[in-house]
Design a protein around this motif. Structure first.
Motif, PDB file in Angstrom:
ATOM      1  N   SER A 198      59.149  19.776   1.971  1.00  6.26           N
ATOM      2  CA  SER A 198      59.163  21.158   2.441  1.00  6.26           C
ATOM      3  C   SER A 198      57.909  21.442   3.247  1.00  6.26           C
ATOM      4  CB  SER A 198      59.250  22.111   1.251  1.00  6.26           C
ATOM      5  OG  SER A 198      60.496  21.956   0.614  1.00  6.26           O
ATOM      6  N   CYS A 199      58.109  22.101   4.379  1.00  9.69           N
ATOM      7  CA  CYS A 199      56.998  22.398   5.283  1.00  9.69           C
ATOM      8  C   CYS A 199      56.571  23.856   5.104  1.00  9.69           C
ATOM      9  CB  CYS A 199      57.479  22.154   6.723  1.00  9.69           C
ATOM     10  SG  CYS A 199      56.228  22.557   7.951  1.00  9.69           S
ATOM     11  N   ARG A 200      55.296  24.078   4.851  1.00  8.68           N
ATOM     12  CA  ARG A 200      54.818  25.453   4.653  1.00  8.68           C
ATOM     13  C   ARG A 200      53.764  25.872   5.666  1.00  8.68           C
ATOM     14  NH1 ARG A 200      56.029  23.462  -0.413  1.00  8.68           N
ATOM     15  NH2 ARG A 200      57.611  24.624  -1.565  1.00  8.68           N
ATOM     16  N   ALA A 201      53.773  25.187   6.809  1.00 10.18           N
ATOM     17  CA  ALA A 201      52.951  25.616   7.956  1.00 10.18           C
ATOM     18  C   ALA A 201      53.536  24.928   9.192  1.00 10.18           C
ATOM     19  CB  ALA A 201      51.489  25.233   7.772  1.00 10.18           C
ATOM     20  N   PHE A 202      53.971  25.755  10.137  1.00 15.00           N
ATOM     21  CA  PHE A 202      54.640  25.230  11.333  1.00 15.00           C
ATOM     22  C   PHE A 202      53.798  25.482  12.573  1.00 15.00           C
ATOM     23  CE2 PHE A 202      58.011  26.057   8.315  1.00 15.00           C
ATOM     24  CZ  PHE A 202      58.928  25.042   8.523  1.00 15.00           C
ATOM     25  N   LEU A 203      54.003  24.638  13.582  1.00 18.09           N
ATOM     26  CA  LEU A 203      53.452  24.896  14.905  1.00 18.09           C
ATOM     27  C   LEU A 203      54.358  25.932  15.579  1.00 18.09           C
ATOM     28  CD1 LEU A 203      52.826  21.174  15.988  1.00 18.09           C
ATOM     29  CD2 LEU A 203      51.131  22.826  15.102  1.00 18.09           C
ATOM     30  N   PRO A 204      53.827  26.696  16.534  1.00 18.82           N
ATOM     31  CA  PRO A 204      54.697  27.694  17.181  1.00 18.82           C
ATOM     32  C   PRO A 204      55.715  27.098  18.157  1.00 18.82           C
ATOM     33  CG  PRO A 204      52.439  27.815  18.022  1.00 18.82           C
ATOM     34  CD  PRO A 204      52.429  26.785  16.938  1.00 18.82           C
ATOM     35  N   THR A 205      55.563  25.823  18.486  1.00 24.77           N
ATOM     36  CA  THR A 205      56.438  25.170  19.472  1.00 24.77           C
ATOM     37  C   THR A 205      57.921  25.319  19.116  1.00 24.77           C
ATOM     38  OG1 THR A 205      54.735  23.470  19.398  1.00 24.77           O
ATOM     39  CG2 THR A 205      56.687  22.990  20.750  1.00 24.77           C
ATOM     40  N   PRO A 206      58.722  25.893  20.002  1.00 25.88           N
ATOM     41  CA  PRO A 206      60.145  26.046  19.670  1.00 25.88           C
ATOM     42  C   PRO A 206      60.896  24.718  19.700  1.00 25.88           C
ATOM     43  CG  PRO A 206      59.698  26.889  21.883  1.00 25.88           C
ATOM     44  CD  PRO A 206      58.375  26.463  21.312  1.00 25.88           C
ATOM     45  N   VAL A 207      61.974  24.664  18.946  1.00 22.18           N
ATOM     46  CA  VAL A 207      62.848  23.490  18.956  1.00 22.18           C
ATOM     47  C   VAL A 207      63.909  23.729  20.042  1.00 22.18           C
ATOM     48  CG1 VAL A 207      64.452  22.086  17.586  1.00 22.18           C
ATOM     49  CG2 VAL A 207      62.479  23.178  16.473  1.00 22.18           C
ATOM     50  N   PRO A 208      64.095  22.763  20.967  1.00 16.87           N
ATOM     51  CA  PRO A 208      65.101  22.965  22.021  1.00 16.87           C
ATOM     52  C   PRO A 208      66.483  23.233  21.424  1.00 16.87           C
ATOM     53  CG  PRO A 208      63.800  20.977  22.447  1.00 16.87           C
ATOM     54  CD  PRO A 208      63.418  21.461  21.074  1.00 16.87           C
ATOM     55  N   ALA A 224      45.290  35.648  -4.939  1.00 15.73           N
ATOM     56  CA  ALA A 224      45.384  34.631  -3.877  1.00 15.73           C
ATOM     57  C   ALA A 224      46.749  33.943  -3.901  1.00 15.73           C
ATOM     58  CB  ALA A 224      44.266  33.605  -4.048  1.00 15.73           C
ATOM     59  N   SER A 225      47.297  33.716  -5.105  1.00 13.50           N
ATOM     60  CA  SER A 225      48.615  33.074  -5.205  1.00 13.50           C
ATOM     61  C   SER A 225      49.681  33.984  -4.605  1.00 13.50           C
ATOM     62  CB  SER A 225      48.992  32.781  -6.657  1.00 13.50           C
ATOM     63  OG  SER A 225      47.937  32.219  -7.343  1.00 13.50           O
ATOM     64  N   ALA A 226      49.579  35.263  -4.902  1.00 15.57           N
ATOM     65  CA  ALA A 226      50.568  36.217  -4.370  1.00 15.57           C
ATOM     66  C   ALA A 226      50.483  36.263  -2.848  1.00 15.57           C
ATOM     67  CB  ALA A 226      50.328  37.597  -4.969  1.00 15.57           C
ATOM     68  N   LYS A 227      49.259  36.166  -2.328  1.00 14.31           N
ATOM     69  CA  LYS A 227      49.077  36.189  -0.876  1.00 14.31           C
ATOM     70  C   LYS A 227      49.746  34.960  -0.248  1.00 14.31           C
ATOM     71  CE  LYS A 227      45.438  37.060   2.425  1.00 14.31           C
ATOM     72  NZ  LYS A 227      44.367  36.164   2.809  1.00 14.31           N
ATOM     73  N   GLN A 228      49.550  33.813  -0.888  1.00 14.25           N
ATOM     74  CA  GLN A 228      50.200  32.590  -0.374  1.00 14.25           C
ATOM     75  C   GLN A 228      51.725  32.727  -0.459  1.00 14.25           C
ATOM     76  OE1 GLN A 228      49.398  29.761   1.227  1.00 14.25           O
ATOM     77  NE2 GLN A 228      51.511  29.038   1.074  1.00 14.25           N
ATOM     78  N   ALA A 229      52.218  33.312  -1.563  1.00 15.22           N
ATOM     79  CA  ALA A 229      53.676  33.488  -1.715  1.00 15.22           C
ATOM     80  C   ALA A 229      54.224  34.388  -0.603  1.00 15.22           C
ATOM     81  CB  ALA A 229      53.992  34.071  -3.084  1.00 15.22           C
ATOM     82  N   MET A 230      53.410  35.336  -0.157  1.00 22.38           N
ATOM     83  CA  MET A 230      53.841  36.237   0.925  1.00 22.38           C
ATOM     84  C   MET A 230      54.069  35.484   2.236  1.00 22.38           C
ATOM     85  SD  MET A 230      54.404  39.378   0.090  1.00 22.38           S
ATOM     86  CE  MET A 230      54.114  40.481   1.480  1.00 22.38           C
ATOM     87  N   GLU A 231      53.505  34.286   2.347  1.00 24.46           N
ATOM     88  CA  GLU A 231      53.720  33.483   3.562  1.00 24.46           C
ATOM     89  C   GLU A 231      55.214  33.182   3.764  1.00 24.46           C
ATOM     90  OE1 GLU A 231      51.686  32.349   6.195  1.00 24.46           O
ATOM     91  OE2 GLU A 231      50.658  34.041   5.286  1.00 24.46           O
ATOM     92  N   ASN A 232      55.974  33.209   2.654  1.00 23.40           N
ATOM     93  CA  ASN A 232      57.427  33.066   2.766  1.00 23.40           C
ATOM     94  C   ASN A 232      57.981  34.065   3.779  1.00 23.40           C
ATOM     95  OD1 ASN A 232      59.013  31.238   0.847  1.00 23.40           O
ATOM     96  ND2 ASN A 232      57.433  32.068  -0.516  1.00 23.40           N
ATOM     97  N   PHE A 233      57.422  35.278   3.739  1.00 25.38           N
ATOM     98  CA  PHE A 233      57.987  36.354   4.549  1.00 25.38           C
ATOM     99  C   PHE A 233      57.382  36.389   5.953  1.00 25.38           C
ATOM    100  CE2 PHE A 233      58.119  37.324   0.013  1.00 25.38           C
ATOM    101  CZ  PHE A 233      59.490  37.206  -0.149  1.00 25.38           C
ATOM    102  N   ARG A 234      56.447  35.502   6.190  1.00 20.28           N
ATOM    103  CA  ARG A 234      55.995  35.229   7.562  1.00 20.28           C
ATOM    104  C   ARG A 234      56.709  33.982   8.076  1.00 20.28           C
ATOM    105  NH1 ARG A 234      51.537  38.400   8.607  1.00 20.28           N
ATOM    106  NH2 ARG A 234      49.992  38.505   6.950  1.00 20.28           N
ATOM    107  N   LEU A 235      57.648  33.481   7.294  1.00 21.06           N
ATOM    108  CA  LEU A 235      58.417  32.275   7.653  1.00 21.06           C
ATOM    109  C   LEU A 235      57.479  31.098   7.884  1.00 21.06           C
ATOM    110  CD1 LEU A 235      60.764  34.059  10.247  1.00 21.06           C
ATOM    111  CD2 LEU A 235      61.160  33.809   7.792  1.00 21.06           C
ATOM    112  N   PHE A 236      56.312  31.143   7.221  1.00 19.41           N
ATOM    113  CA  PHE A 236      55.307  30.075   7.312  1.00 19.41           C
ATOM    114  C   PHE A 236      54.969  29.759   8.777  1.00 19.41           C
ATOM    115  CE2 PHE A 236      57.605  29.326   3.262  1.00 19.41           C
ATOM    116  CZ  PHE A 236      56.547  29.437   2.381  1.00 19.41           C
TER     117      PHE A 236
END
Ligand SMILES: Cc1cc2nc3c(=O)[nH]c(=O)nc-3n(C[C@H](O)[C@H](O)[C@H](O)COP(=O)(O)O)c2cc1C
Length: 242
Positions: free
Chosen positions: A27-37, A132-144
């Motif tokens: 599972s990936c929890r940090a993505f580059l902004p580069t779009p997938v064609p 801090a854990s809750a803040k990291q969990a919120m990354e779900n809603f930023r779609l990582f």
């Protein structure tokens, strides 16, 4: 052992390919902004479409965001979640279309904790630091940070087996993505926002939101992508009857 040997059976090369594909996916929890064609996304979906389903009903349907639509969704979702009284730490939410697990106990609780701690440790969060854990969990809603989100739905009439079919599809999809160099993360966290998501994407009542899936190219240097999870032994999951 059952006395039958597989020496005479030549292993097809696909076995090794599949083994390494499954071993490489995480599972990936940090993505580059580069779009997938679009062509790559369509290829991913075409491969996943081979998933088995009961009666070949193929009850999965997807909403896939691209470009600005992902950012608009990310912002609206994050704003919605900030207004909610979510208990991010125990992760049990009342608003999913399918009931969330009643509880994690015993070995399931152990595995859940181990995975959570591995994630939090990887990003430098100390055990017990709930804020801090809750803040990291919120990354779900930023779609990582992913450039694409997907919402996976099942046909309501098919009940739990419609969801099982979607699980089969989801596994295929994540491996199809992996084979094309695309990283993914399935997100039950988004299923907790089904009221918002249904309204946002105008999903009809006869569809049930199974989960979300964010995807894109992995930020390989990000600490959140630096850990891997363990699996139980075969002896812990299979009972052979001879
Ligand atoms: C249906 C499903 C829902 C998931 N939901 C979330 C989620 O909301 N947030 C998250 O960070 N990970 C989520 N995951 C990822 C799991 O935590 C991950 O698959 C598990 O820890 C095993 O790790 P691996 O995928 O790296 O092998 C989900 C996985 C599945 C299959």
């Amino acid at each position: 052992m059952n006395g039958v040997t597989d020496e005479a059976i030549e292993k097809p090369p696909e076995a090794e390919m599949l083994r390494s594909l499954i071993a490489a996916r995480r599972s990936c929890r940090a993505f580059l902004p580069t779009p997938v064609p679009r062509a790559t996304i369509e290829e991913m979906l075409a491969i996943a479409q081979g998933a088995a389903s009961w009666c070949n009903a193929q009850p999965w349907q997807l909403i896939v965001t691209e470009g600005d639509a992902t950012d608009r969704f990310r912002e609206a979702l994050y704003a919605y979640v900030q207004d909610q009284d979510f208990d991010e730490l125990n992760g049990l939410g009342p608003k999913s279309d399918f009931p969330f697990p009643a509880r994690y106990a015993g070995i399931y609780l152990d595995r859940r904790r181990e995975t959570g701690w591995a994630l939090y440790e990887s990003v430098g969060i100390r055990r017990g630091d709930r804020e801090a854990s809750a803040k990291q969990a919120m990354e779900n809603f930023r779609l990582f940070g992913a450039p694409h989100a997907m919402i996976l739905t099942a046909e309501a009439d098919l009940g739990v087996y419609g969801a099982v079919d979607c699980g089969s599809y989801l596994a295929n999809l994540m491996l199809a993505a992996q084979s094309l160099g695309v990283a993914t993360i399935a997100q039950a966290a988004l299923a907790r926002c089904s009221v918002f998501i249904r309204d946002y994407f105008q999903i009809p009542e006869h569809r049930r939101i199974v989960c979300g899936l964010s995807f894109g190219y992995a930020d390989k240097n990000h600490p959140a992508n630096s850990f891997s999870t363990r699996r139980a032994n075969i002896a812990d999951v299979a009972t052979f009857i001879s």
